[in-house]
Design a protein around this motif. Structure first.
Motif, short mmCIF file in Angstrom:
data_model
loop_
_atom_site.label_atom_id
_atom_site.label_comp_id
_atom_site.label_asym_id
_atom_site.label_seq_id
_atom_site.Cartn_x
_atom_site.Cartn_y
_atom_site.Cartn_z
N LYS A 12 3.46 27.46 27.31
CA LYS A 12 2.49 26.55 26.70
C LYS A 12 2.61 25.23 27.42
CE LYS A 12 -0.02 25.22 23.00
NZ LYS A 12 -0.59 24.03 23.05
N PHE A 13 1.52 24.76 28.00
CA PHE A 13 1.52 23.50 28.73
C PHE A 13 1.27 22.37 27.73
CE2 PHE A 13 0.58 26.81 31.77
CZ PHE A 13 1.53 26.54 32.75
N VAL A 14 2.14 21.37 27.76
CA VAL A 14 2.13 20.32 26.73
C VAL A 14 2.06 18.92 27.34
CG1 VAL A 14 3.43 21.80 25.15
CG2 VAL A 14 4.67 20.20 26.61
N ALA A 15 1.48 17.99 26.59
CA ALA A 15 1.38 16.60 27.03
C ALA A 15 2.64 15.82 26.69
CB ALA A 15 0.16 15.94 26.38
N ASP A 16 3.34 16.20 25.62
CA ASP A 16 4.53 15.49 25.16
C ASP A 16 5.61 16.50 24.81
OD1 ASP A 16 6.47 14.28 23.39
OD2 ASP A 16 5.06 12.64 23.04
N MET A 17 6.61 16.66 25.70
CA MET A 17 7.64 17.68 25.53
C MET A 17 8.41 17.51 24.23
SD MET A 17 9.01 20.42 26.80
CE MET A 17 8.57 20.47 28.52
N ASP A 18 8.88 16.31 23.94
CA ASP A 18 9.68 16.09 22.72
C ASP A 18 8.87 16.44 21.47
OD1 ASP A 18 11.87 15.26 24.22
OD2 ASP A 18 11.35 13.14 24.06
N PHE A 62 7.92 26.04 12.42
CA PHE A 62 8.13 27.48 12.26
C PHE A 62 9.60 27.87 12.11
CE2 PHE A 62 4.12 27.03 14.63
CZ PHE A 62 3.26 27.64 13.73
N GLY A 63 10.51 26.92 12.26
CA GLY A 63 11.93 27.22 12.13
C GLY A 63 12.52 27.94 13.32
N PHE A 64 11.85 27.88 14.49
CA PHE A 64 12.36 28.54 15.68
C PHE A 64 13.58 27.77 16.20
CE2 PHE A 64 7.72 29.81 16.63
CZ PHE A 64 7.85 31.00 15.94
N ALA A 65 14.59 28.50 16.61
CA ALA A 65 15.77 27.88 17.22
C ALA A 65 15.41 27.40 18.63
CB ALA A 65 16.92 28.89 17.30
N VAL A 66 15.90 26.22 18.97
CA VAL A 66 15.69 25.69 20.31
C VAL A 66 16.76 26.28 21.22
CG1 VAL A 66 15.61 23.61 21.74
CG2 VAL A 66 14.70 23.56 19.40
N LYS A 67 16.33 27.05 22.23
CA LYS A 67 17.28 27.66 23.17
C LYS A 67 17.75 26.66 24.21
CE LYS A 67 16.65 31.77 24.72
NZ LYS A 67 16.10 32.97 25.37
N MET A 68 16.83 25.82 24.69
CA MET A 68 17.16 24.79 25.69
C MET A 68 16.01 23.80 25.74
SD MET A 68 16.00 26.05 29.45
CE MET A 68 16.33 24.42 29.91
N THR A 69 16.35 22.58 26.18
CA THR A 69 15.30 21.59 26.32
C THR A 69 15.60 20.68 27.50
OG1 THR A 69 13.99 19.90 25.17
CG2 THR A 69 16.35 20.00 24.64
N SER A 70 14.54 20.32 28.23
CA SER A 70 14.62 19.37 29.33
C SER A 70 13.22 18.76 29.46
CB SER A 70 15.03 20.06 30.63
OG SER A 70 13.93 20.70 31.24
N PRO A 71 13.08 17.71 30.24
CA PRO A 71 11.74 17.14 30.42
C PRO A 71 10.77 18.08 31.15
CG PRO A 71 13.43 15.57 31.10
CD PRO A 71 14.11 16.88 30.86
N PHE A 72 11.31 19.08 31.85
CA PHE A 72 10.49 19.95 32.70
C PHE A 72 10.32 21.37 32.19
CE2 PHE A 72 12.89 16.85 35.20
CZ PHE A 72 11.84 16.04 35.57
#
Length: 107
Positions: A9-15, A25-35
């Motif tokens: 999913k291409f997003v304008a604001d990652m955070d 939806f209660g989904f667990a975050v597996k990983m996050t980065s700006p990219f």
């Protein structure tokens, strides 16, 4: 055999997008980065990627995992926009579907 392994999913604001999908939806975050960020939706990963001129915010791209990506490429049954190449420790490629949409492949 091919499996739908992720949707990008291409997003304008990652955070904001990570917070929305994890909190709503209660989904667990597996990983996050700006990219690149991932939330665990079960069998299919929802991958979030910054939007661009080529991939505007709100658009999506399917991602399939193939048992034999190189063999699929060599069979020549579809148009590839990027041949299989090792990236980030994974074999990745891109092709066009029957309507001209980019499809991401891993193997």
């Amino acid at each position: 055999m091919a499996r739908l392994s992720y949707v990008i999913k291409f997003v304008a604001d990652m955070d904001r997008a990570v917070a929305f999908y994890s909190e709503t939806f209660g989904f667990a975050v597996k990983m996050t980065s700006p990219f690149w960020s991932e939330v665990d939706t079960g069998e299919t990963v929802l991958a979030l990627h910054p939007a661009s001129a080529e991939n505007p915010a709100g658009s999506c791209q399917l991602g399939f995992n193939l048992d034999d990506l190189r063999g699929f490429y060599e069979a020549g049954k579809v148009t590839f926009t990027a041949p299989p190449k090792e990236q980030h420790g994974t074999l990745l490629a891109r092709m066009l579907d029957c309507e001209g949409a980019q499809v991401s492949l891993s193997g």
